[in-house]
Design an enzyme around this catalytic site. Structure first.
Site, PDB file in Angstrom:
ATOM      1  N   GLY A   1       8.417  26.002 -49.177  1.00 15.44           N
ATOM      2  CA  GLY A   1       8.281  27.051 -50.178  1.00 15.44           C
ATOM      3  C   GLY A   1       6.811  27.308 -50.460  1.00 15.44           C
ATOM      4  O   GLY A   1       5.962  26.450 -50.210  1.00 15.44           O
TER       5      GLY A   1
ATOM      6  N   GLN B   1      -0.738  30.175 -54.852  1.00 18.23           N
ATOM      7  CA  GLN B   1      -1.262  29.271 -53.825  1.00 18.23           C
ATOM      8  C   GLN B   1      -2.078  30.009 -52.762  1.00 18.23           C
ATOM      9  O   GLN B   1      -2.822  29.390 -52.010  1.00 18.23           O
ATOM     10  CB  GLN B   1      -0.128  28.491 -53.148  1.00 18.23           C
ATOM     11  CG  GLN B   1       0.568  27.523 -54.100  1.00 18.23           C
ATOM     12  CD  GLN B   1       1.672  26.754 -53.398  1.00 18.23           C
ATOM     13  OE1 GLN B   1       2.797  27.227 -53.317  1.00 18.23           O
ATOM     14  NE2 GLN B   1       1.345  25.572 -52.882  1.00 18.23           N
TER      15      GLN B   1
ATOM     16  N   CYS C   1       3.244  18.898 -51.913  1.00 16.29           N
ATOM     17  CA  CYS C   1       2.853  20.277 -52.228  1.00 16.29           C
ATOM     18  C   CYS C   1       1.775  20.706 -51.235  1.00 16.29           C
ATOM     19  O   CYS C   1       0.842  19.944 -50.987  1.00 16.29           O
ATOM     20  CB  CYS C   1       2.322  20.338 -53.663  1.00 16.29           C
ATOM     21  SG  CYS C   1       1.795  21.985 -54.158  1.00 16.29           S
ATOM     22  N   LEU C   2       1.916  21.920 -50.695  1.00 10.15           N
ATOM     23  CA  LEU C   2       0.931  22.412 -49.725  1.00 10.15           C
ATOM     24  C   LEU C   2      -0.459  22.533 -50.351  1.00 10.15           C
ATOM     25  O   LEU C   2      -1.448  22.610 -49.631  1.00 10.15           O
ATOM     26  CB  LEU C   2       1.364  23.765 -49.162  1.00 10.15           C
ATOM     27  CG  LEU C   2       2.594  23.741 -48.231  1.00 10.15           C
ATOM     28  CD1 LEU C   2       3.033  25.161 -47.897  1.00 10.15           C
ATOM     29  CD2 LEU C   2       2.310  22.954 -46.958  1.00 10.15           C
TER      30      LEU C   2
ATOM     31  N   HIS D   1      10.125  23.574 -58.390  1.00 12.34           N
ATOM     32  CA  HIS D   1       8.734  23.283 -58.026  1.00 12.34           C
ATOM     33  C   HIS D   1       7.946  24.591 -57.878  1.00 12.34           C
ATOM     34  O   HIS D   1       6.830  24.720 -58.399  1.00 12.34           O
ATOM     35  CB  HIS D   1       8.733  22.483 -56.708  1.00 12.34           C
ATOM     36  CG  HIS D   1       7.366  22.205 -56.138  1.00 12.34           C
ATOM     37  ND1 HIS D   1       6.851  20.931 -56.011  1.00 12.34           N
ATOM     38  CD2 HIS D   1       6.417  23.032 -55.640  1.00 12.34           C
ATOM     39  CE1 HIS D   1       5.643  21.001 -55.467  1.00 12.34           C
ATOM     40  NE2 HIS D   1       5.348  22.268 -55.229  1.00 12.34           N
ATOM     41  N   GLU D   2       8.541  25.561 -57.165  1.00 12.90           N
ATOM     42  CA  GLU D   2       7.820  26.821 -56.900  1.00 12.90           C
ATOM     43  C   GLU D   2       7.661  27.655 -58.169  1.00 12.90           C
ATOM     44  O   GLU D   2       6.623  28.257 -58.388  1.00 12.90           O
ATOM     45  CB  GLU D   2       8.525  27.629 -55.801  1.00 12.90           C
ATOM     46  CG  GLU D   2       8.638  26.920 -54.449  1.00 12.90           C
ATOM     47  CD  GLU D   2       7.306  26.422 -53.893  1.00 12.90           C
ATOM     48  OE1 GLU D   2       6.244  26.944 -54.266  1.00 12.90           O
ATOM     49  OE2 GLU D   2       7.339  25.466 -53.082  1.00 12.90           O
TER      50      GLU D   2
ATOM     51  N   HIS E   1       4.782  26.651 -60.202  1.00  9.67           N
ATOM     52  CA  HIS E   1       3.488  27.177 -59.747  1.00  9.67           C
ATOM     53  C   HIS E   1       3.153  28.489 -60.451  1.00  9.67           C
ATOM     54  O   HIS E   1       1.989  28.783 -60.713  1.00  9.67           O
ATOM     55  CB  HIS E   1       3.518  27.435 -58.236  1.00  9.67           C
ATOM     56  CG  HIS E   1       3.161  26.243 -57.394  1.00  9.67           C
ATOM     57  ND1 HIS E   1       1.940  25.603 -57.475  1.00  9.67           N
ATOM     58  CD2 HIS E   1       3.849  25.588 -56.425  1.00  9.67           C
ATOM     59  CE1 HIS E   1       1.903  24.598 -56.596  1.00  9.67           C
ATOM     60  NE2 HIS E   1       3.056  24.553 -55.958  1.00  9.67           N
TER      61      HIS E   1
HETATM   62 NI    NI Z   1       3.625  23.212 -54.429  1.00  9.44          NI
END
Ligand code: NI
Length: 179
Positions: A62, A67, A107-108, A149-150, A153
């Site tokens: 995701g 991000q 997390c990316l 989670h997304e 963000h």
């Molecule tokens: Ni993340």
């Protein structure tokens, strides 16, 4: 959510190139609440395409617009096998189960770190698609975890904020020392 080194050198170069386009921990864009989408236009579709390409190349499950430095309420989530990309514009959690479950997340935007986060095991989410049409979904288990989670963000919240204090300290140490 997470990403690991790949054996195939071409795919690995692509993964690293994608990661280089993702804002990393410490970048202010990750802490600013995103604003609602009001125009369902070409620019939005371009953002969706760009985010999907980066997410797939980075091997993430995701990705949220902040991000990549775009402060709008937009999330893309990898579909299951043979399922299309899930695009969520202006997603809102309108119900969450009382039952929660704790599990590891990555997390990316937060390197190789993983921490335990307790999340509702089921949620109901209202969102709009890329054309602005309203829809609802009720993910459970891992899918519910990814969506929560997304959406976090979009509010400037990172998994580290929800991790047990000891794990958060350890993660911050790792990030600082670049381990
Ligand atoms: Ni993340």
């Amino acid at each position: 959510m997470p990403s690991r080194a790949l054996d195939d050198p071409v795919l690995e170069r692509r993964r690293l190139a994608a990661l280089a386009q993702i804002r990393q921990f410490g970048d202010p864009a990750l802490r600013i609440p995103a604003v609602p989408i009001t125009e369902f236009d070409e620019a939005l579709r371009d953002d969706v395409e760009r985010m999907a390409a980066i997410m797939y190349d980075a091997r993430g499950v995701g990705l949220a617009a902040p991000q990549i430095g775009s402060l709008r309420r937009l999330v893309v989530i990898r579909g299951g096998e043979d399922e299309p990309l899930l695009v969520l514009c202006n997603p809102r959690v309108v119900w969450r189960s009382e039952e929660e479950e704790s599990d590891f997340e990555g997390c990316l935007s937060i390197g190789e770190v993983s921490v335990e986060v307790s999340r509702a095991v089921a949620v109901r989410v209202e969102a709009q698609d890329v054309e602005g049409r309203a829809f609802e979904l009720e993910p459970e288990g891992y899918a519910a975890r990814v969506i929560q989670h997304e959406i976090d963000h979009l509010d400037g919240i990172l998994m580290l904020d929800r991790a047990p204090p000891e794990q958060r300290r350890e993660a911050l140490r790792e990030l600082r020392d670049g381990i």
